[in-house]
Design a protein around this motif. Structure first.
Motif, short mmCIF file in Angstrom:
data_model
loop_
_atom_site.label_atom_id
_atom_site.label_comp_id
_atom_site.label_asym_id
_atom_site.label_seq_id
_atom_site.Cartn_x
_atom_site.Cartn_y
_atom_site.Cartn_z
N SER A 48 35.76 -24.93 -15.38
CA SER A 48 34.52 -25.07 -14.41
C SER A 48 33.36 -24.25 -14.89
CB SER A 48 34.95 -24.83 -13.05
OG SER A 48 33.90 -24.94 -12.20
N GLU A 49 32.26 -25.03 -15.36
CA GLU A 49 31.09 -24.41 -15.78
C GLU A 49 29.78 -25.08 -15.33
OE1 GLU A 49 30.01 -24.85 -20.06
OE2 GLU A 49 30.65 -22.51 -20.22
N ILE A 50 28.87 -24.05 -15.03
CA ILE A 50 27.72 -24.61 -14.53
C ILE A 50 26.62 -23.64 -15.27
CG2 ILE A 50 25.96 -24.74 -12.64
CD1 ILE A 50 28.40 -24.88 -10.81
N THR A 51 25.88 -24.48 -16.16
CA THR A 51 24.78 -23.47 -17.02
C THR A 51 23.45 -23.95 -16.85
OG1 THR A 51 25.00 -25.21 -18.84
CG2 THR A 51 26.52 -23.25 -18.75
N VAL A 52 22.38 -23.44 -17.16
CA VAL A 52 21.06 -23.75 -16.97
C VAL A 52 20.75 -23.67 -18.30
CG1 VAL A 52 18.86 -22.94 -16.06
CG2 VAL A 52 21.01 -22.27 -14.66
N GLU A 53 19.78 -24.97 -18.49
CA GLU A 53 18.95 -25.09 -19.75
C GLU A 53 17.73 -25.20 -19.82
OE1 GLU A 53 22.22 -28.00 -22.29
OE2 GLU A 53 20.21 -29.04 -21.33
N ASN A 54 16.95 -24.29 -20.58
CA ASN A 54 15.48 -24.31 -20.64
C ASN A 54 14.94 -25.44 -21.48
OD1 ASN A 54 12.80 -23.64 -20.74
ND2 ASN A 54 13.03 -21.77 -21.29
N MET A 55 14.19 -26.48 -20.63
CA MET A 55 13.63 -27.75 -21.23
C MET A 55 12.45 -27.55 -21.97
SD MET A 55 16.32 -29.36 -20.76
CE MET A 55 16.12 -30.99 -21.45
N GLY A 56 11.78 -26.27 -21.52
CA GLY A 56 10.33 -26.17 -22.04
C GLY A 56 9.33 -26.65 -20.82
N GLN A 57 8.22 -26.27 -21.10
CA GLN A 57 7.22 -26.44 -20.11
C GLN A 57 7.43 -26.19 -18.87
OE1 GLN A 57 6.03 -30.60 -20.86
NE2 GLN A 57 5.20 -29.92 -23.09
N ASN A 61 16.86 -27.10 -16.40
CA ASN A 61 17.98 -28.29 -16.27
C ASN A 61 19.17 -27.77 -16.04
OD1 ASN A 61 19.33 -30.69 -16.22
ND2 ASN A 61 19.97 -30.64 -18.24
N ILE A 62 19.90 -28.06 -14.95
CA ILE A 62 21.12 -27.46 -14.22
C ILE A 62 22.22 -28.18 -14.65
CG2 ILE A 62 22.76 -26.62 -12.57
CD1 ILE A 62 20.14 -25.90 -10.87
#
Length: 286
Positions: A48-57, A61-62
């Motif tokens: 079970s994994e929930i991560t956060v991505e930096n999409m820029g600007q 994105n979770i």
């Protein structure tokens, strides 16, 4: 002293085995214990994994992996999403009505999702089955649309394109009260779900009553023929279904498409009357 201790061990074999086991535990390298703990932790994180991505600007994105989705979805599988067609009802009234209709064996949770949609969470499987099978349902003579909860349900983009409703077949001869024939008639509309008990047992001969699935994206059937004899179809709750555009949120008299058709029809009639009047005047002059 040493001799006495050895004698105790010989007399108590269980104690000797425990000492051997304790000594085996003591010789396990500490690094192996740490590695095992890290592996177990990694296995849990991979499940079970929930991560956060930096999409820029400035946009993030979770990301929710499949295992985490299953955990999030699990509490809602035994739920329905409902909406009353053509009428707005307050939360308190809606909750009371749904509890009276469906809360037979267990408790219910009624949640206002917004945009006139409500989520009904069941704690008894029998109540959920009854809500799905025993319909169609009405509140204040307006149909209650019922659908199973689904992940990522969007209450602003979702459209209601199918409902189950009761139809009547007035004037149908009693000798045609046959299940095969009635299902054929119902299937002309979309799909026959069930036949009214009183109809199937010939308890009430004034009209046939069928529960059918209605596709609101298609024109609604108003009449049909049996051996070239014409019969009418009547829809229960017709006040919230428009025959012209097949929408379920207004009556036909309030339909913009119907009004435009009526205007064209009136203009055509006036044009024809004007032509006939001109022809009559020309004939009188001759």
């Amino acid at each position: 002293m040493v001799t006495g201790k050895n004698q105790d061990l010989e007399d108590d074999p269980l104690s000797a085995e425990e000492d051997v086991m304790d000594s085996e535990d003591e010789i396990v390298p500490e690094t192996e214990k740490i590695d095992e703990g890290m592996e177990e932790s990694n296995r849990e994180n991979s499940k079970s994994e929930i991560t956060v991505e930096n999409m820029g600007q400035g946009l993030y994105n979770i990301v929710i992996n499949e295992e985490a989705k299953k955990e999030l979805w699990k509490p809602w599988w035994r739920s329905l999403i409902v909406k009353i067609m053509g009428r707005k009802v307050g939360y308190v009234t809606m909750k009371r009505r749904i509890e009276n209709m469906w809360g037979r064996l267990g408790e219910l949770d009624v949640i206002d999702l917004g945009n006139d949609y409500y989520l009904v969470k069941f704690y008894a499987q029998e109540d959920l089955d009854a809500a799905l099978v025993d319909g169609p349902w009405k509140i204040y003579d307006h149909y209650l649309t019922v659908r199973l909860w689904e992940p990522n349900f969007n209450l602003f983009t979702t459209t209601i394109d199918k409902i189950t409703a009761w139809i009547r077949l007035p004037g149908l001869p009693i000798e045609l009260y046959n299940e095969k024939i009635l299902r054929k008639i119902g299937d002309l509309i979309e799909r026959t779900c069930k036949i009214d008990y009183n109809t199937s047992h010939l308890c009430r001969g004034k009209f046939v009553r069928l529960c059918v699935e209605i596709d609101l994206t298609k024109p609604l059937l108003g009449r049909y023929m049996v051996n070239e004899n014409v019969y009418q179809v009547e829809y229960d709750g017709i006040h919230q279904i428009c025959f012209t555009c097949s929408k379920a949120d207004h009556e036909q008299k309030h339909c913009a498409i119907w009004r435009e058709k009526m205007r064209k029809t009136m203009r055509n009639k006036l044009r024809i009357l004007k032509l006939e009047d001109n022809n009559n005047k020309e004939l009188q002059q001759e």
